[in-house]
Design a protein around this motif. Structure first.
Motif, PDB file in Angstrom:
ATOM      1  N   PRO A   1     -36.412  17.360  16.736  1.00 51.78           N
ATOM      2  CA  PRO A   1     -36.361  17.822  18.319  1.00 51.78           C
ATOM      3  C   PRO A   1     -38.776  18.538  18.358  1.00 51.78           C
ATOM      4  O   PRO A   1     -38.762  17.896  18.395  1.00 51.78           O
ATOM      5  N   PRO A   2     -38.361  18.652  20.025  1.00 49.82           N
ATOM      6  CA  PRO A   2     -37.269  18.587  20.938  1.00 49.82           C
ATOM      7  C   PRO A   2     -36.219  17.503  21.813  1.00 49.82           C
ATOM      8  O   PRO A   2     -35.526  17.512  22.316  1.00 49.82           O
ATOM      9  N   ASP A   3     -37.000  16.103  21.109  1.00 45.56           N
ATOM     10  CA  ASP A   3     -36.809  15.551  21.434  1.00 45.56           C
ATOM     11  C   ASP A   3     -35.249  14.857  20.825  1.00 45.56           C
ATOM     12  O   ASP A   3     -33.922  14.428  22.081  1.00 45.56           O
ATOM     13  N   HIS A   4     -34.456  15.376  20.015  1.00 46.83           N
ATOM     14  CA  HIS A   4     -32.859  15.348  19.293  1.00 46.83           C
ATOM     15  C   HIS A   4     -32.702  16.601  19.938  1.00 46.83           C
ATOM     16  O   HIS A   4     -31.351  15.757  20.413  1.00 46.83           O
ATOM     17  N   THR A   5     -32.592  17.258  19.883  1.00 46.75           N
ATOM     18  CA  THR A   5     -32.040  18.310  20.915  1.00 46.75           C
ATOM     19  C   THR A   5     -31.729  18.099  22.226  1.00 46.75           C
ATOM     20  O   THR A   5     -30.606  17.696  22.497  1.00 46.75           O
ATOM     21  N   ARG A   6     -32.284  17.411  23.107  1.00 45.76           N
ATOM     22  CA  ARG A   6     -32.040  16.816  24.132  1.00 45.76           C
ATOM     23  C   ARG A   6     -30.938  15.901  23.707  1.00 45.76           C
ATOM     24  O   ARG A   6     -30.395  15.454  24.725  1.00 45.76           O
ATOM     25  N   LEU A   7     -31.497  15.019  23.219  1.00 48.77           N
ATOM     26  CA  LEU A   7     -30.257  14.185  22.687  1.00 48.77           C
ATOM     27  C   LEU A   7     -29.197  14.453  22.855  1.00 48.77           C
ATOM     28  O   LEU A   7     -28.345  13.947  22.943  1.00 48.77           O
ATOM     29  N   ARG A   8     -28.741  15.129  21.666  1.00 48.64           N
ATOM     30  CA  ARG A   8     -27.096  15.748  21.363  1.00 48.64           C
ATOM     31  C   ARG A   8     -27.141  16.631  21.996  1.00 48.64           C
ATOM     32  O   ARG A   8     -26.202  16.197  22.145  1.00 48.64           O
ATOM     33  N   LYS A   9     -27.135  17.221  23.070  1.00 56.34           N
ATOM     34  CA  LYS A   9     -26.417  18.166  23.424  1.00 56.34           C
ATOM     35  C   LYS A   9     -26.253  17.239  24.719  1.00 56.34           C
ATOM     36  O   LYS A   9     -25.511  17.403  24.853  1.00 56.34           O
ATOM     37  N   LEU A  10     -26.945  16.176  25.908  1.00 56.31           N
ATOM     38  CA  LEU A  10     -26.476  14.977  26.328  1.00 56.31           C
ATOM     39  C   LEU A  10     -25.441  14.041  25.682  1.00 56.31           C
ATOM     40  O   LEU A  10     -23.942  14.449  26.392  1.00 56.31           O
TER      41      LEU A  10
ATOM     42  N   VAL B   1     -23.112  11.030  31.949  1.00 54.80           N
ATOM     43  CA  VAL B   1     -23.530  12.098  31.886  1.00 54.80           C
ATOM     44  C   VAL B   1     -24.779  12.774  32.387  1.00 54.80           C
ATOM     45  O   VAL B   1     -26.066  12.078  31.922  1.00 54.80           O
ATOM     46  N   SER B   2     -25.468  14.056  32.179  1.00 56.88           N
ATOM     47  CA  SER B   2     -26.449  14.624  32.560  1.00 56.88           C
ATOM     48  C   SER B   2     -26.431  16.167  32.048  1.00 56.88           C
ATOM     49  O   SER B   2     -25.443  16.482  32.145  1.00 56.88           O
ATOM     50  N   GLU B   3     -27.414  16.372  32.098  1.00 60.41           N
ATOM     51  CA  GLU B   3     -28.220  17.936  31.844  1.00 60.41           C
ATOM     52  C   GLU B   3     -29.373  18.702  32.320  1.00 60.41           C
ATOM     53  O   GLU B   3     -30.708  17.990  32.238  1.00 60.41           O
ATOM     54  N   ASP B   4     -28.773  19.011  33.432  1.00 61.01           N
ATOM     55  CA  ASP B   4     -30.396  19.757  35.103  1.00 61.01           C
ATOM     56  C   ASP B   4     -31.026  18.829  35.489  1.00 61.01           C
ATOM     57  O   ASP B   4     -32.639  18.164  34.962  1.00 61.01           O
ATOM     58  N   GLU B   5     -29.961  17.631  35.194  1.00 54.61           N
ATOM     59  CA  GLU B   5     -30.586  16.479  36.060  1.00 54.61           C
ATOM     60  C   GLU B   5     -31.158  15.132  34.903  1.00 54.61           C
ATOM     61  O   GLU B   5     -31.969  14.245  35.259  1.00 54.61           O
ATOM     62  N   ASP B   6     -31.447  16.150  33.758  1.00 53.80           N
ATOM     63  CA  ASP B   6     -31.243  14.676  32.601  1.00 53.80           C
ATOM     64  C   ASP B   6     -30.707  13.870  32.822  1.00 53.80           C
ATOM     65  O   ASP B   6     -29.520  14.445  32.383  1.00 53.80           O
TER      66      ASP B   6
END
Length: 412
Positions: free
Chosen positions: A103-112, A224-229
């Motif tokens: 985290p936080p990189d893992h959190t971001r990737l897993r969410k996507l 797939v995207s999350e808040d433009e990510d």
């Protein structure tokens, strides 16, 4: 206390006799120092409670670049070192996925990724998995002897994951070759070559999917995207690599090891034939008793930690010994017995914590369908050789058979 004993070699002999070796270590103590065949020292945790706690401990990191640096620091001056590319291991650049991030990189990737790899998408595969299972088992009928791995355990999950991702059917055998070379410990040069070939193909595949999107997981991951990510190109390649390798290697060896457990425990095979409703529990017991992984991939201590009374300094590699923990008699009574009626829930075959296997529901569903089909088609299935003659894969991670010859003896 801090242990200073000489490390135990984790070599081919250890891997071939995994459960007996791990049982000795588990009885002797909860934490031991090993050294793998590359000369890297690693601490292994052998008891269930300690291993489960370890997998959820935020003081254990998985960042790939830090792991690379720690690996390189451990090679003596003048010793042959792994090839490197910009501070990473050479050969394909597959390390930018969730399993190699904190985290936080893992959190971001897993969410996507979770937004694309949904429970609904997995469940929608059930009819196709049942169809592929039926085709493969029908093809096995009438043969006097067949290798379950080649004829069934390999082609089922590789067809499923390739169709899920939108990989061309003609490349399935390539993926088997590539992943075997990447995960087996025989030829480092062949492993690097396989990684390069696989990376080239995945880059071309991503470009094709962008040009012609389809109704598949790879297209969903691209979109797939999350808040433009969004996932970057290296992240996409790494995630597809992880899904392809983890999405079929674990299931191949889950089915292979599980069938062997049934055939060497005929009373359990008979109980399953008599009551196919036990299949779901049988799969959990297969995962516990002889799962597809020996231990976790590398973690490293970000600060000194104490496990089972032993202090492990900062910057040390640690494995959770999954095969050892899953046979801990303090957690699973009579743990060395294969019992499909036991409650095997809580086993660690898919890990625990933030890195719990994303593909666990798919692996479970494939194994359950495969087992039901195998019993229905071949209730008199028997081994075509003695268990002692079955060799294990030459891998420091994968716990699987090289072959599993059986006599199908089709049901009349």
């Amino acid at each position: 206390m801090t242990a200073h004993t000489d490390p135990i070699p984790f070599d081919a002999g250890f891997a071939q006799d995994l459960h007996a070796r791990y049982a000795e270590l588990r009885a002797a103590g909860p934490v031991h120092r090993l050294v793998n065949e590359s000369g890297l020292p690693v601490w292994v945790v052998t008891r269930y409670d300690d291993a489960r706690a370890l997998l959820a401990d935020p003081r254990l990191g998985k960042d790939a670049q830090t792991i690379f640096r720690l690996v390189m620091d451990r090679f003596a001056p003048g010793a042959e070192r792994p090839e490197s590319e910009d501070g990473r291991f050479a050969g394909g650049g597959f390390d930018m996925h969730m399993l190699n991030m904190d985290p936080p990189d893992h959190t971001r990737l897993r969410k996507l990724v979770v937004k694309a790899f949904t429970a609904r998408r997995i469940e929608s595969l059930r009819p196709r998995i049942e169809q592929i299972t039926e085709e493969l088992l029908t093809a096995m009928a009438g043969r006097s002897e067949v290798d379950v791995l080649d004829a069934f355990a390999f082609p089922l999950p590789i067809r499923v994951i390739c169709e899920l991702l939108g990989v061309d059917e003609s490349r399935r055998d390539d993926f088997r070759l590539w992943t075997n070379r990447l995960l087996d410990d025989l030829d480092a040069e062949a492993s690097v070559q396989a990684a390069g070939e696989m990376s080239k193909y995945l880059t071309e595949l991503l470009a094709a999917k962008r040009e012609n999107p389809g109704d598949d997981l790879l297209t969903a991951l691209i979109e797939v995207s999350e808040d433009e990510d969004r996932l970057s190109e290296p992240e996409l390649i790494s995630m597809v690599f992880l899904l392809l390798v983890a999405g079929h290697e674990t299931t191949v060896n889950l089915i292979g090891n599980g069938v062997l457990a049934l055939l060497t425990n005929p009373d359990q095979f008979a109980a399953l034939r008599a009551n196919p409703d036990l299949v779901d529990g049988a799969v959990e017991e297969m995962l516990r008793f002889d799962g597809p992984l020996m231990h976790t991939t590398f973690r490293f201590t970000t600060e000194p930690i104490t496990i089972g009374g032993t202090e492990i300094p900062a910057g040390e590699f640690v494995w959770a010994g999954l095969a050892a923990a899953n046979r801990d008699p303090d957690r699973f009574p009579d743990a060395d017995s294969f019992d499909i009626s036991r409650d095997a829930q809580g086993h660690l075959a898919f890990g625990h914590g933030i890195h719990f296997c994303l593909g666990a529901p798919l692996a479970r569903m494939e194994a359950q369908i495969a087992l039901r089909g195998l019993i229905a088609h071949f209730p008199d299935l028997t081994l075509a050789t003695s268990p002692e003659k079955l060799g294990r894969r030459n891998s420091s991670l994968i716990h699987g058979l090289r072959a599993l010859p059986v006599r199908p003896a089709s049901h009349p």
